[in-house]
Scaffold this motif. Structure first.
Motif, short mmCIF file in Angstrom:
data_model
loop_
_atom_site.label_atom_id
_atom_site.label_comp_id
_atom_site.label_asym_id
_atom_site.label_seq_id
_atom_site.Cartn_x
_atom_site.Cartn_y
_atom_site.Cartn_z
N PRO A 16 -5.27 -6.64 74.83
CA PRO A 16 -5.18 -8.02 74.32
C PRO A 16 -3.99 -8.81 74.91
CG PRO A 16 -5.69 -6.54 72.52
CD PRO A 16 -5.40 -5.68 73.72
N ARG A 17 -2.85 -8.16 75.05
CA ARG A 17 -1.68 -8.85 75.63
C ARG A 17 -1.94 -9.18 77.10
NH1 ARG A 17 3.87 -6.53 77.30
NH2 ARG A 17 4.97 -8.43 77.82
N ILE A 18 -2.55 -8.26 77.84
CA ILE A 18 -2.85 -8.49 79.24
C ILE A 18 -3.88 -9.63 79.38
CG2 ILE A 18 -3.95 -7.45 81.28
CD1 ILE A 18 -2.65 -4.78 80.32
N LYS A 19 -4.89 -9.64 78.51
CA LYS A 19 -5.90 -10.70 78.56
C LYS A 19 -5.26 -12.07 78.28
CE LYS A 19 -10.00 -8.04 77.32
NZ LYS A 19 -11.07 -7.86 76.34
N GLN A 20 -4.34 -12.10 77.34
CA GLN A 20 -3.66 -13.36 77.02
C GLN A 20 -2.89 -13.86 78.25
OE1 GLN A 20 -0.52 -13.04 74.13
NE2 GLN A 20 -0.47 -15.25 73.76
N GLN A 72 -3.46 -17.29 80.69
CA GLN A 72 -2.37 -18.19 81.05
C GLN A 72 -2.29 -18.37 82.56
OE1 GLN A 72 0.93 -16.11 79.32
NE2 GLN A 72 0.71 -17.09 77.30
N MET A 73 -2.41 -17.26 83.30
CA MET A 73 -2.30 -17.30 84.76
C MET A 73 -3.47 -18.09 85.38
SD MET A 73 0.41 -15.46 85.78
CE MET A 73 0.06 -14.83 87.41
N VAL A 74 -4.67 -17.86 84.87
CA VAL A 74 -5.85 -18.58 85.38
C VAL A 74 -5.68 -20.08 85.12
CG1 VAL A 74 -8.31 -18.98 85.01
CG2 VAL A 74 -7.46 -16.65 85.28
N SER A 75 -5.25 -20.41 83.93
CA SER A 75 -5.04 -21.82 83.59
C SER A 75 -4.01 -22.46 84.52
CB SER A 75 -4.59 -21.94 82.14
OG SER A 75 -4.30 -23.28 81.82
N GLN A 76 -2.97 -21.73 84.81
CA GLN A 76 -1.88 -22.25 85.63
C GLN A 76 -2.27 -22.36 87.11
OE1 GLN A 76 1.62 -19.82 85.31
NE2 GLN A 76 2.79 -21.02 86.78
#
Length: 197
Positions: A158-162, A166-170
């Motif tokens: 779950p932490r990695i997915k979060q 964030q990275m994809v959005s950025q």
């Protein structure tokens, strides 16, 4: 044999059936495994450890997904969310501008010459370029560095997915990022999913 028949169309139909049976969505890896279980003739039934097999499998699936997304949009039946972590059908919203904007990933995956012209050396170069940019020794460490995650802290999926979201959005091309960077992020996520299940 009729050359006019699009082999990815049948794959798109199989994908649609699997997504309709999973309203919460499926990760790319799970979708590939289910297609293999169905003995889909369009997905190589070979181990994904082989880099060229992994590239071709990923490419064929995403080609079918982008074709399916356009068809569903034109029919006004669904929106198709496409991400390695979650591929799912969403309700159609006629006012959404999802397909009107230029999508470099869509262009890449719908260009079948990318599949035809990419050989084992090309895949190796793509991966080498990724690892060189990440300055990583082993794949897990390089992926963690890309995600700016410290392996010393307790990590879970779950932490990695979060962090992935964030990275994809950025770094998404629609927001000024590059297709290459986004592909590196997706590859890192696939690697980390193997280690943190």
């Amino acid at each position: 044999m009729n050359d006019d028949l699009d082999p990815t169309q049948d794959l798109a139909e199989q994908v649609l059936q699997l997504l309709q049976a999973a309203p919460e969505g499926l990760a790319e890896y799970a979708l590939i495994q289910q297609l293999k279980e169905r003995h889909s003739g369009h997905i190589p039934n070979l181990p994904l450890a082989d880099k060229l097999v992994l590239f071709r499998t990923h490419f064929l699936l995403f080609n079918a997904l982008y074709r399916l997304r356009e068809r569903l949009w034109q029919q006004g039946s669904h929106l198709l969310q496409i991400s390695p972590l979650c591929i799912r059908l969403l309700p159609y919203e006629p006012g959404a501008a999802a397909l009107s904007e230029r999508d470099e990933l869509r262009d890449y995956y719908l260009d079948m010459s990318q599949l035809r012209d990419t050989d084992e050396r090309d895949v190796e170069r793509l991966l080498t370029s990724f690892w060189t940019r990440m300055q990583g020794g082993d794949e897990k460490q390089a992926a963690l560095e890309l995600f700016e995650l410290d392996d010393e802290r307790a990590l879970d999926l779950p932490r990695i997915k979060q962090r992935y979201r964030q990275m994809v959005s950025q770094h998404h091309p629609d927001r000024g990022g590059s297709t290459e960077r986004l592909q590196s992020i997706n590859l890192a996520m696939e690697i980390l999913q193997r280690y943190y299940r």
